[in-house]
Design an enzyme around this catalytic site. Structure first.
Site, mmCIF file in Angstrom:
data_model
loop_
_atom_site.group_PDB
_atom_site.id
_atom_site.type_symbol
_atom_site.label_atom_id
_atom_site.label_comp_id
_atom_site.label_asym_id
_atom_site.label_seq_id
_atom_site.Cartn_x
_atom_site.Cartn_y
_atom_site.Cartn_z
ATOM 1 N N TRP A 21 0.809 -1.213 0.000
ATOM 2 C CA TRP A 21 0.000 0.000 0.000
ATOM 3 C C TRP A 21 0.847 1.269 0.000
ATOM 4 C CZ3 TRP A 21 -2.017 2.188 5.170
ATOM 5 C CH2 TRP A 21 -2.625 3.438 4.949
ATOM 6 N N TYR A 54 -3.151 2.159 -5.416
ATOM 7 C CA TYR A 54 -1.936 2.386 -4.637
ATOM 8 C C TYR A 54 -0.878 3.094 -5.482
ATOM 9 C CZ TYR A 54 -3.781 -0.960 -1.163
ATOM 10 O OH TYR A 54 -4.544 -1.610 -0.223
ATOM 11 N N SER A 151 -13.359 -5.536 0.641
ATOM 12 C CA SER A 151 -12.461 -4.922 1.611
ATOM 13 C C SER A 151 -13.226 -3.868 2.406
ATOM 14 C CB SER A 151 -11.270 -4.276 0.898
ATOM 15 O OG SER A 151 -10.430 -3.609 1.827
ATOM 16 N N GLN A 177 -11.332 -7.930 3.539
ATOM 17 C CA GLN A 177 -10.042 -7.400 3.973
ATOM 18 C C GLN A 177 -10.281 -6.199 4.897
ATOM 19 O OE1 GLN A 177 -6.172 -5.273 1.996
ATOM 20 N NE2 GLN A 177 -6.842 -7.176 1.037
ATOM 21 N N TRP A 205 -5.437 -6.271 7.352
ATOM 22 C CA TRP A 205 -4.361 -5.308 7.131
ATOM 23 C C TRP A 205 -4.087 -4.547 8.431
ATOM 24 C CZ3 TRP A 205 -5.321 0.022 7.530
ATOM 25 C CH2 TRP A 205 -6.642 0.445 7.404
ATOM 26 N N PRO A 207 -1.935 -5.322 10.950
ATOM 27 C CA PRO A 207 -1.889 -6.097 12.201
ATOM 28 C C PRO A 207 -0.942 -5.500 13.236
ATOM 29 C CG PRO A 207 -0.623 -7.201 10.484
ATOM 30 C CD PRO A 207 -1.365 -6.073 9.818
ATOM 31 N N GLN A 291 12.577 -6.305 7.650
ATOM 32 C CA GLN A 291 11.242 -6.205 8.238
ATOM 33 C C GLN A 291 10.369 -7.370 7.769
ATOM 34 O OE1 GLN A 291 10.362 -2.274 6.713
ATOM 35 N NE2 GLN A 291 10.593 -1.358 8.753
#
Length: 333
Positions: A21, A54, A151, A177, A205, A207, A291
Site C-alpha cells: 500500500w 496504490y 475490503s 479485507q 491489514w 496487524p 522487516q
C-alpha cells in the site's frame, strides 16, 4: 511458512501476505521494493496484495516487475477496484464499466493473465449490488479472476452480497479485507460471526497498527523521523488515532510479554491476529527486507490462553471495539 484456506474456498494462502500500500511506487525506491518482495519469497510467502489505486497505479507496476520470472502457479496475487484511477466520472466505483476497465489495467500492470483474488475495495452506494456482483461473476467465468472478495465491508453489506449471489447463482465472496489488530478489533462483534457462518475468511491489514505495536512510538516523544506518523502520503491519517500517551504507554507494557516468548513486538502483534481462526492471512508491508523476514517468522506461533489474557489486561481500556468505527468510505487503504 504455514498456509490456510481462504475462507471456505479451496484456495490456500500463506499465513503472512506481503502488501504494498504505502511502499511500492511511493515511499521506497524500486530496488528496495524488489528486495522486499524477494525477501518475502525467500521466507515462503506466496500471497501478494495490492490495489489499482496504490501510488496511482504504480504499486501494481512495481509488483508486476518484482514478481516477473517467478512460477505463476506458485503465487496468489490479489488486487482491488473501487477508488478513482482517472479523471472521468466512470474512473471509480463498482460499475460494470469501471470493473472491466480496471481489471484489464491491473492485469497489464501486474504482467499476468489473471488475478487469484479480485476485491471490491469499498462498498459502492451508487451502483446496484447486483450489477457489481454480475460483473465480478463474468470475470470469473472469463478466467481473468479466480475468486472474489471485498475490503472493509460491513456485516450487513457482506450478508446482502452473499444473499444475491445465492439467488442469482453467482460466485460467492470468499474473503473480506478489514483492519484488525490488538488495538483495533471492530470486526469481532459482527463481521467475524457472520463470516464464520458463511465461510468468508479475513485477510487483515495493519496487524501492527501502522507500526505502533512495534513499540517504536514512545509516549511524550515526537514520532521517529521517516515513520508512518510523519508520512504525507496517507499513512499518518491511519496511525494518528493510536498516538495518544495512554495507548503508547500501554503498548510499552507488551514488551515483557513478547520477551518472555522470545518474540519481537511486531511478531507478537502479527501472531495475535493469526490466533483468530477466521483470519486466513495477515498482510505485512515493509520498506526493508529485514522487516519482511522478521514479520514472516510470526507464522505458526501459538499463543496460549494465559498470554492472550495478559495482552487483554494490558490493552483492554484502549482497545477499539465499536463496529460503527470502521474505515470511512472516503479513506483507504
Amino acid at each position: 511458512m504455514q498456509f490456510r484456506h481462504l475462507g471456505r474456498s479451496g484456495l490456500k494462502v500463506s499465513e503472512i501476505s506481503y502488501g504494498n500500500w504505502l511502499t511500492h511506487g511511493s515511499q521506497v525506491e524500486e530496488d528496495a521494493a524488489r528486495a522486499c518482495v524477494h525477501a518475502a519469497l525467500d521466507e515462503g510467502i506466496t500471497t501478494f496484495d495490492t490495489a489499482d489505486v496504490y501510488a496511482g497505479t504504480r504499486a501494481e507496476e512495481v509488483l508486476g516487475r518484482a514478481l516477473k520470472g517467478q512460477r505463476r502457479e506458485g503465487l496468489e496475487i490479489f488486487t482491488k477496484v473501487y477508488w478513482p484511477t482517472g479523471p472521468g466520472q466512470n474512473d471509480r466505483g463498482l460499475s460494470r464499466k469501471h470493473i472491466f476497465e480496471s481489471i484489464h489495467g491491473s492485469l497489464r500492470r501486474l504482467q499476468t493473465d489473471y488475478v487469484d483474488l479480485y476485491q471490491a475495495h469499498r462498498f459502492d452506494y451508487e451502483t446496484p449490488l447486483e450489477e457489481t456482483l454480475r460483473a465480478f461473476d463474468d470475470l470469473v467465468r472469463q478466467g481473468k479472476v479466480l475468486y472474489v472478495g471485498v475490503s472493509e465491508w460491513r456485516a450487513d453489506e457482506i450478508a446482502r452480497a452473499l444473499e444475491i449471489a445465492d439467488e442469482m447463482g453467482f460466485d460467492r465472496i470468499v474473503s473480506n479485507q478489514p483492519q484488525y489488530s490488538m488495538l483495533w478489533r471492530v470486526i469481532e462483534s459482527e463481521v467475524v460471526p457472520l463470516c464464520e457462518k458463511e465461510g468468508v475468511g479475513q485477510i487483515v491489514w495493519s496487524p501492527i497498527a501502522q507500526g505502533v505495536l512495534t513499540g517504536k512510538y514512545l509516549p511524550g516523544q515526537p514520532p521517529p523521523p521517516g515513520s508512518r506518523a510523519t508520512d504525507d502520503k496517507g499513512g499518518a491519517d491511519f496511525v494518528k488515532r493510536f498516538l495518544t500517551d495512554d495507548v503508547l504507554t500501554r503498548v510499552q507494557e507488551l514488551k515483557p510479554i513478547a520477551a518472555d516468548l522470545g518474540l519481537t513486538m511486531a511478531q507478537l502483534a502479527v501472531a495475535w491476529v493469526l490466533q483468530n481462526p477466521n483470519v486466513s492471512s495477515a498482510i505485512v508491508g515493509a520498506s526493508r527486507p529485514e522487516q519482511v523476514r522478521e514479520n514472516a517468522r510470526a507464522s505458526g506461533v501459538k499463543l496460549d490462553a494465559d498470554v492472550l489474557k495478559r495482552i487483554d489486561d494490558v490493552l483492554g481500556p484502549v482497545v477499539e471495539r465499536d463496529p460503527a468505527k470502521t474505515v470511512s468510505p472516503r479513506t483507504r487503504p
